[in-house]
Scaffold this active site. Structure first.
Site, mmCIF file in Angstrom:
data_model
loop_
_atom_site.group_PDB
_atom_site.id
_atom_site.type_symbol
_atom_site.label_atom_id
_atom_site.label_comp_id
_atom_site.label_asym_id
_atom_site.label_seq_id
_atom_site.Cartn_x
_atom_site.Cartn_y
_atom_site.Cartn_z
ATOM 1 C CB CYS A 163 9.787 3.982 21.406
ATOM 2 S SG CYS A 163 10.875 4.192 23.056
ATOM 3 C CD GLN A 217 -5.279 -1.324 9.449
ATOM 4 O OE1 GLN A 217 -5.867 -2.651 9.727
ATOM 5 N NE2 GLN A 217 -4.208 -0.950 9.403
ATOM 6 C CB THR A 257 9.000 -9.677 -13.327
ATOM 7 O OG1 THR A 257 9.866 -9.377 -14.577
ATOM 8 C CG2 THR A 257 8.521 -11.037 -13.672
ATOM 9 C CG ASN A 290 -2.784 3.716 10.815
ATOM 10 O OD1 ASN A 290 -3.174 4.886 10.472
ATOM 11 N ND2 ASN A 290 -1.546 3.532 11.348
ATOM 12 N N GLY A 312 0.877 -1.055 0.038
ATOM 13 C CA GLY A 312 -0.035 0.028 0.062
ATOM 14 C C GLY A 312 0.858 1.117 -0.001
ATOM 15 C CB THR A 313 4.099 2.200 1.544
ATOM 16 O OG1 THR A 313 3.703 1.803 3.059
ATOM 17 C CG2 THR A 313 5.343 3.114 1.293
ATOM 18 N N GLY A 362 -3.131 -6.755 0.822
ATOM 19 C CA GLY A 362 -3.717 -8.169 1.179
ATOM 20 C C GLY A 362 -3.179 -8.587 2.498
ATOM 21 C CG HIS A 363 0.063 -7.063 5.043
ATOM 22 N ND1 HIS A 363 0.340 -6.745 6.525
ATOM 23 C CD2 HIS A 363 -0.140 -5.818 4.233
ATOM 24 C CE1 HIS A 363 0.726 -5.453 6.216
ATOM 25 N NE2 HIS A 363 0.612 -4.968 4.972
#
Length: 381
Positions: free
Chosen positions: A321, A175, A233, A147, A71-72, A196-197
């Site tokens: 952090c 999301q 590819t 998100n 998505g990035t 997809g993840h």
């Protein structure tokens, strides 16, 4: 204690049915989809089938779907293309870093950007977005679901009003897809990204939807893959996995929505009973069914996450952090949240692999660790 995973907004376990199809592709599809021989045709057919499955989930035409690695990448591609010759992008202040960083890069190259803060309810106002537009605005970016908070944004109304002004809209739906219905015609946007993840598909399998007739000069150039809009590819096994995940989500989205909502509601009700001082953020706003963002007053969220991890429970702070010093989430600060409350917050995100019994164990672990941390550090400083 068996490990408990409640960080599905970060990534989801691969569905076994998706894994089987990906293994079959790894073992049985050897060709390059661009090759003219039988091996190439076999790979090309697998990619085409997945493209149709993703399109069906979105209510789109297959040739509007461009496969990407993340998505990035998809967000970057649209922002770089729209601001190639300068102009301005308007985006919500709590967009994903892939949007904010891509916008900042284009600003360094001479473009302009305006960010629109969300309200304390975690929702961006339509009027605020419209008020940020100018004669040089080339793109509006508004995520469908935040998100961290899980809040749903008024994308359809923003897109309708922007269309009246001739301004295209990119919707980061990474999301949201696979958790709530996402239909491109109902949203009325020009671009939409998904990964997809986030819905039990593979890492490395993502897509950019571009409305028919909307031009896009590819971020990656070279050969003519993906209609010349994304060179390189194709990752056939990941694309196959994305297609299967999309087909599964399309088939049982209603059941998923109900199941995830039941888990979230069970968690929030049980937490309210046993730890009534915990505050669920944006509980009155439209939210994803699987996301609960909670503040535990008097406790550092980073430390709470650490002790839960040691106990085998995975949750998220959504905060960076650096240099060993916890910093509050930029998302929470953008909506005007007090710094101490932001530092005391955790994101719990549920998935299809969770159970009601696991939710109960999560609440027990949270209550026990919050109480233990308060005994050690009674006041958050």
């Amino acid at each position: 204690m068996d490990a408990l995973y409640f960080d599905h907004n970060a990534t989801t376990p691969l569905d076994p049915r998706v894994r089987r199809e990906m293994i079959a592709a790894l073992e049985g599809i050897h060709g390059n989809p661009s090759s003219a021989h039988a091996f190439g045709r076999q790979a090309r057919a697998a990619v085409a089938r997945a493209r149709g499955q993703v399109a069906e989930l979105l209510g789109a035409a297959p040739d509007e779907v461009i496969f990407t690695a993340s998505g990035t990448e998809a967000n970057n591609a649209v922002i770089a293309d729209r601001l190639r010759d300068g102009g301005e992008v308007v985006y919500a202040a709590f967009e994903h870093p892939s949007v904010r960083a891509a916008a900042a890069r284009e600003v360094a190259r001479g473009a302009h950007a305006r960010s629109v803060p969300p309200g304390p309810d975690g929702v961006v106002s339509v009027d605020a977005v419209l008020g940020a537009l100018s004669s040089t605005t080339r793109l509006v970016v508004l995520m469908l679901a935040n998100n961290e908070l899980g809040t749903l944004q008024p994308v359809a109304e923003v897109a309708r009003r922007c269309r009246e002004r001739g301004v295209p809209v990119l919707c980061d739906a990474v999301q949201a897809v696979g958790k709530v219905p996402v239909r491109v015609d109902e949203l009325g946007v020009d671009y939409l990204t998904l990964g997809g993840h986030k819905f039990h598909g593979p890492l490395g399998g993502a897509a950019l939807w571009v409305r028919q007739g909307v031009a896009l000069e590819g971020l990656l150039v070279g050969a003519a893959q993906e209609g010349g809009r994304r060179a390189g590819t194709e990752n056939v096994p990941a694309i196959v996995g994305l297609g299967v995940a999309a087909a599964l989500a399309h088939a049982d989205l209603g059941d998923r929505n109900r199941f995830l909502g039941e888990l979230r509601d069970r968690f929030e009700h049980r937490l309210a009973e046993l730890l009534p001082e915990a505050r669920v953020h944006c509980a009155g706003s439209p939210r994803l069914p699987n996301t609960s963002h909670v503040a535990f007053p008097g406790v550092l969220g980073q430390e709470l996450m650490r002790v839960l991890d040691a106990e085998g429970v995975a949750v998220s702070t959504g905060a960076a952090c650096g240099s060993g010093k916890p910093e509050p989430s930029a998302v929470l600060l953008a909506m005007g949240m007090d710094r101490d409350e932001a530092l005391a917050s955790l994101r719990i995100s549920f998935g299809m692999t969770n159970t009601a019994a696991e939710v109960d164990r999560l609440v027990e672990a949270l209550v026990g660790q919050v109480q233990a941390l308060r005994r050690r550090t009674p006041v958050l400083s």
